[in-house]
Design an enzyme around this catalytic site. Structure first.
Site, short mmCIF file in Angstrom:
data_model
loop_
_atom_site.label_atom_id
_atom_site.label_comp_id
_atom_site.label_asym_id
_atom_site.label_seq_id
_atom_site.Cartn_x
_atom_site.Cartn_y
_atom_site.Cartn_z
N GLU A 90 0.81 -1.22 0.00
CA GLU A 90 0.00 0.00 0.00
C GLU A 90 0.85 1.27 0.00
OE1 GLU A 90 -3.55 -0.73 2.80
OE2 GLU A 90 -2.12 -2.32 3.24
N SER A 145 -6.48 -2.42 2.01
CA SER A 145 -6.72 -1.98 0.63
C SER A 145 -7.06 -3.12 -0.31
CB SER A 145 -5.52 -1.20 0.08
OG SER A 145 -5.34 0.01 0.78
N TYR A 184 -9.39 2.70 -5.59
CA TYR A 184 -8.52 3.85 -5.82
C TYR A 184 -8.55 4.40 -7.24
CZ TYR A 184 -6.90 2.57 -1.24
OH TYR A 184 -6.86 2.28 0.09
N ARG A 199 -11.67 3.97 10.63
CA ARG A 199 -12.83 3.78 9.76
C ARG A 199 -13.32 2.37 10.00
NH1 ARG A 199 -10.87 2.97 4.87
NH2 ARG A 199 -11.63 0.82 4.87
N ASP A 241 -15.83 -0.69 8.99
CA ASP A 241 -16.55 -1.19 7.82
C ASP A 241 -17.54 -2.28 8.23
OD1 ASP A 241 -14.77 0.48 6.57
OD2 ASP A 241 -13.55 -1.12 5.70
N GLU A 262 -14.25 -4.87 9.53
CA GLU A 262 -12.94 -4.57 10.08
C GLU A 262 -12.85 -3.11 10.51
OE1 GLU A 262 -10.02 -5.34 7.09
OE2 GLU A 262 -10.80 -3.84 5.71
N ASN A 300 -10.11 0.01 10.41
CA ASN A 300 -8.87 0.52 9.83
C ASN A 300 -8.36 1.66 10.69
OD1 ASN A 300 -8.56 -0.74 6.87
ND2 ASN A 300 -10.72 -0.44 7.32
N GLY A 325 -7.59 5.77 4.75
CA GLY A 325 -7.07 6.56 3.65
C GLY A 325 -7.48 8.03 3.75
#
Length: 319
Positions: A13, A159, A229, A268, A270, A282, A284, A288
Site C-alpha cells: 500500500e 486496501s 482507488y 474507519r 466497515d 474490520e 482501519n 485513507g
C-alpha cells in the site's frame, strides 16, 4: 506546533500512503515536514521526500533506519502508513521508545486491528456480530466449515491487497497461495449475498464520536484495490440511504468495537448489511486520506471540514 508526517512504507500500500500524504500536506493547519519510507525500507527526507511524493513512488531510499532526524523539533508525529510495518504497531512502538506523541492508535490496538483473525476473535467474544470465518496458516491443510462462495484474504493487509473471491472448493488452493504471498496467515470468510457495504468514521480517544454512515456501491465482483482507488469505479453515498434505526445501530456498534479494541485517535469501521443483519467487517486504524477516501468525506458530511479534522487528530495525539 510542528508535525512530522511519515508516509510511503514497505507494504503493497506504498502508493496509497503517498496519495494520502499529499492530501494531508495540502490541508493540515500546522507547519509540517515530510519523511518518506522507501520500498527498500530506507528513508527519504527534505526535498527528496517531496520529490518521491510528487512521483507517487519511492523504490529506493537514502538513510537506513533510524533516520537522521532531529526528533526534538517535532511536537507530534503523524504516521500515515498503510499496511504492515506501519499500521500494525511497529512504527508506533518506535515512536513510543522515542517518547514522541503520535496520531492514531497505540501499539496493541494497531497490531490487533491489523490482524483480521485476532480482531474478529476479540469482537465476537464481546458480542459484536462478525461474518463467519476461519484462519489458515501457511503449510497447514485448510478446514473450511462452510460452503462457497467465500473470500480468502491475507490476515494482515489492507486496501483489498491479495484478496480472492472463491466460488468452488477446487479454487481454494490458488486463492490461499495468493494470500500467502503477503502473509503467513490467511482468513477465509463466508461471502454474504445480497450485501450492502457500509462505512463509518470514528474520531476520539477511547470514547469516540461517530460520523454519518456512508455506503459504497460498485459493479466489480468485490471492492478490490482498483475499484477503491480508481476514480469513478465506485459510488460513495454519504449519507447512506438507511432508516434512522439502522444508522444508529451502525454507529453504536462502531463505537463499541472502537472501545473494545482499545483504539484511539481515529478509525474507519466497515460493515456488511445482509438480509437485515449487520456484521462488522474490520477497523482501519489509519484510514485513507486520498481524494476518494471515505473517512474525511464522512466527517465533512457531519460538519467537520478536512483541515479541522486534521487539527483535531493532532490535538488528540497530545491528550
Amino acid at each position: 506546533m510542528r508535525v512530522l508526517l511519515i508516509a510511503g512504507g514497505v507494504s503493497p500500500e506504498h502508493e496509497v500512503s503517498l496519495l494520502s500524504a499529499e492530501g494531508v500536506l495540502r490541508h493540515i493547519p500546522f507547519p509540517t515536514d515530510l519523511a518518506v519510507i522507501a520500498q527498500d525500507g530506507r528513508w527519504l527526507l527534505g526535498e527528496k521526500a517531496l520529490t518521491a511524493l510528487e512521483a507517487k513512488a519511492a523504490p529506493e531510499g537514502e538513510h537506513p533506519f533510524p533516520p537522521p532526524l532531529s526528533w526534538e523539533r517535532y511536537d507530534v508525529v503523524f504516521p500515515l502508513l498503510h499496511g504492515r510495518f506501519g499500521e500494525d504497531g511497529t512504527v508506533q512502538g518506535f515512536l513510543e521508545l522515542l517518547g514522541k506523541p503520535y496520531v492514531g492508535a497505540g501499539v496493541a490496538a494497531s497490531a490487533l486491528c491489523m490482524d483480521k483473525d485476532l480482531s474478529k476473535r476479540v469482537l465476537a467474544q464481546a458480542g459484536v456480530p462478525v461474518v463467519p470465518w476461519v484462519a489458515v496458516r501457511k503449510g497447514e491443510p485448510p478446514v473450511v466449515p462452510f460452503d462457497p462462495p467465500f473470500f480468502v484474504k491475507p490476515a494482515n493487509t489492507g486496501s483489498s491487497v491479495g484478496i480472492s473471491r472463491v466460488e468452488r472448493f477446487q479454487d481454494l488452493e490458488a486463492a490461499l497461495a495468493l494470500a500467502f504471498r503477503y502473509d503467513e496467515k490467511a482468513v477465509v470468510e463466508k461471502a454474504l449475498s445480497p450485501v450492502r457495504e457500509l462505512e463509518v468514521g470514528v474520531l476520539g480517544n477511547v470514547f469516540g464520536e461517530a460520523s454519518p454512515v456512508g455506503e459504497v456501491r460498485y459493479e466489480a465482483p468485490f471492492y478490490d484495490y482498483e475499484t477503491k482507488y480508481t476514480p469513478g469505479r465506485a459510488e460513495l453515498l454519504i449519507p447512506a440511504p438507511l432508516d434512522p434505526g439502522t444508522q444508529e445501530t451502525v454507529q453504536e456498534l462502531a463505537l463499541k468495537a472502537y472501545k473494545v479494541l482499545g483504539v484511539r485517535g481515529m478509525a474507519r469501521v466497515d460493515f456488511f448489511l445482509a438480509e437485515g443483519e449487520l456484521y462488522l467487517n474490520e477497523l482501519n486504524t489509519i484510514p485513507g486520506f486520498t481524494p476518494t477516501s471515505m473517512y474525511p468525506r464522512l466527517f465533512e458530511a457531519g460538519g467537520v471540514a478536512y483541515p479541522e479534522l486534521l487539527r483535531r487528530l493532532v490535538e488528540l495525539a497530545l491528550t
